[in-house]
Structures are given as C-alpha cells and as structure tokens.
Motif scaffolding. Structure first.
Motif, mmCIF file in Angstrom:
data_model
loop_
_atom_site.group_PDB
_atom_site.id
_atom_site.type_symbol
_atom_site.label_atom_id
_atom_site.label_comp_id
_atom_site.label_asym_id
_atom_site.label_seq_id
_atom_site.Cartn_x
_atom_site.Cartn_y
_atom_site.Cartn_z
ATOM 1 N N UNK A 173 11.447 11.833 -21.616
ATOM 2 C CA UNK A 173 10.897 10.510 -21.927
ATOM 3 C C UNK A 173 10.856 9.640 -20.675
ATOM 4 N N UNK A 174 11.897 9.727 -19.855
ATOM 5 C CA UNK A 174 11.906 8.953 -18.597
ATOM 6 C C UNK A 174 10.728 9.354 -17.722
ATOM 7 N N UNK A 175 10.485 10.648 -17.602
ATOM 8 C CA UNK A 175 9.367 11.114 -16.776
ATOM 9 C C UNK A 175 8.024 10.690 -17.374
ATOM 10 N N UNK A 176 7.912 10.703 -18.694
ATOM 11 C CA UNK A 176 6.666 10.272 -19.336
ATOM 12 C C UNK A 176 6.399 8.794 -19.068
ATOM 13 N N UNK A 177 7.462 7.969 -19.125
ATOM 14 C CA UNK A 177 7.302 6.534 -18.820
ATOM 15 C C UNK A 177 6.759 6.367 -17.408
#
Length: 325
Positions: A46-50
């Motif tokens: 999720x951090x990478x997607x953000x």
C-alpha cells in the motif's frame, strides 16, 4: 517481504474502498501518511501504491524497517553521516532521506524507533530539514513519509513508548488495512492469483484448488493474512506434485483450526475418533455425499465437481468406507 503484485488483489467492497482511498492520498500534497495493519496485510504494498499514484512517482521510493537496526545505525541509515563522525566512518555517507529527495520514504514498524530518534524525525517532519550524524549544517529535503505499524499507537503513547507529538504529526491521514478474515470474498481470488504466479515461476500447470480445499480456505481464519496464504501456496508448489491442490496438501495446523469437534460424527470409530484425522475423514465424506446428491448420483459429474478423476473419486470413496471395493 513478498508483495502480491503491483496492485491490491480482490474485488470486495473493502478493497474497492481502499483503492479509492489510496488514490486520494497519493494525489494529495500531504507529507505524512500512517498505515495500520496486522502482519501480512500488505502495508509495504500500500505504501508503494501511494507513491506510484503520486506526483513523486518518478523519484525514489525507499523503505527501511525500523526494527531491523539498533538506534545508532538506524540514524545513520536515515540521515547519513560525515567523515569521522564515529569509528568506521571513513567517508561521508548520504542517508536514505536525502536519497529520497522529492520522493517517498517508507518507515515500517515505526513503533520500534528509539524515542531519541523519534524526536529527530519529528523535527524533520516539522522543518523538512535534518543534520547528518556529525554535521553542523542542516540539509533541506522535500520528502513524503509513509509510516506503518501493527500496533495501536495511541496505546503506545499512553505507555510512554511512543511520542505523543509524533503520533499526532503522523496521524494526519491514516489508512487501516483489513485482515484477510474480514474480506473472505477475496480469499479464493487471491489463491487463484498466487497459483497463476507460481505456475509461471515454477513452470507448473496446477489447475487450482479442489472444491473441498476451497471450502477449507474459506473457513480458515488466516492469522498471518495474505502473506500466510501466499507462503502456503508456494510451499505446496515446492513439495507437492499433483496438478490440483487437495486438503491433504494443507498443514495440520490449518486442518485443526478449520475442522471442529462438531464435524466429527458421534459414531466415529476407533480410539482416535476425536482427533483431527477422524474429523478430516468425516469432512471429506460430507463433501463427497453432497457432490453425489447434487449430481443425482452420477459419479462422473460428482468427480468433476470435486476436481477429481472418476478413478480418484472411487478410490477415495472406498478409503472412506462409502463404497465396497
């Protein structure tokens, strides 16, 4: 940590809402994001997607596990150091924060950060400036910080293990990741996703889960979340040779968790009638009986519904005492 793709896998309402939230946060100008979630829920993904949906996507995304290093080394990793700052510092070193200028820094397990270093991180968040270890002049950066934890940080604040001011600074935008048990509609979708991936990477042609294995997957609570599901399927690919995944390929801990004492018929024979082996057989008998009933007694149709060959179904029925040899 293994991720389950460049995007979240699943179509449950919870995951659809999470995708929309990631999009909003990523495109916003906020410099801090806090991600909550149990181990294995995909906080790093999720951090990478953000980062990927943000205006920072063309710059670096760097991640660091705050629990992996002692405080002194973590400070040097984050902020870098000057030559001679400590024994072994023979050259100036750029830290991850400086390397991520105009990009994003992911701080996993933020709760494990030392309180002294938490204070320095707070100063950086407030001023967008920091000092390398051993330096006098500050370095200015433009970085988005995405922190993650599997702890309830407010409880950590109350116990004195986390700074209250840093908590409120990070809490501007919070993302709560659902446990896999709370989105069971996605379990089989995730399983198919991993099976397809492992078919490619291992050069296999596994067709999927047998219906009785699907039932177990849906009933299991997945305490290790998506990571547990992924690791389980990879283990099966490594150790098993069949082209379909069966209940006997699953570890005992899962069978014990899923098959309850009430699943065991009162007349179960043998001294071990109350153990999970008896429960497994009772469970399989019920699945076969249900498949035969729905197929109007046609063994060929029942076998297809169970993902078995007709010969394999006959063998299983004999083994379970449902058919005479």
């Amino acid at each position: 940590m293994a991720d389950y793709g460049s995007e979240l896998v699943g179509s449950s309402p919870t995951i659809e809402a999470l995708r929309r939230l990631i999009e909003k946060i990523g495109r916003s100008p906020t410099r801090t994001v806090l991600i909550y979630g149990e181990t294995g829920t995909g906080k790093g993904l999720v951090a990478r997607m953000i980062h990927q949906v943000s205006s920072r996507a063309a710059r670096d995304f760097v991640d660091i596990n705050c629990a992996a290093l002692p405080a002194s080394l973590l400070e040097s990793e984050l902020f870098g150091h000057e030559k001679g700052a400590f024994t072994g510092a023979v050259d100036r070193k750029m830290g991850l924060v400086e390397a991520a200028n105009q990009g994003s820094v992911f701080l996993d397990e933020i709760r494990e950060m030392d309180l002294t270093l938490q204070a320095k991180l707070l100063t950086l968040l407030d001023t967008q400036q920091f000092r390398r270890v051993g330096a006098v002049k500050p370095v200015k950066v433009d970085v988005r910080f995405i922190a993650a934890t599997n702890k309830v940080l407010l409880s950590e604040v109350a116990s004195g293990r986390f700074r209250e001011d840093l908590y409120y600074r990070l809490q501007v935008v919070a993302v709560n990741l659902p446990a896999l048990r709370d989105r069971r509609d996605d379990v089989l979708t995730l399983a198919r996703h991993f099976i397809a991936r492992f078919n490619r990477s291992y050069g296999r042609t596994v067709r999927g889960l047998a219906p009785e294995a699907e039932d177990i997957f849906l009933r299991y609570s997945w305490p290790g979340n998506v990571r547990e599901l992924e690791n389980l399927l990879e283990r099966i690919f490594i150790l098993e040779e069949e082209d379909i995944i069966l209940p006997r390929h699953l570890p005992d801990r899962i069978l014990r968790n899923v098959i309850k004492p009430g699943d065991i018929p009162a007349e179960a024979p043998g001294d071990g009638g109350g153990d999970y082996h008896a429960a497994t057989e009772a469970f399989q008998r019920g699945l076969i009986a249900k498949a035969l009933s729905e197929a109007d007694g046609n063994p060929g149709d029942a076998a297809r519904a169970l993902g078995l060959s007709r010969h394999a179904l006959r063998h299983q029925m004999i083994k379970l005492g449902l058919l005479q040899s």
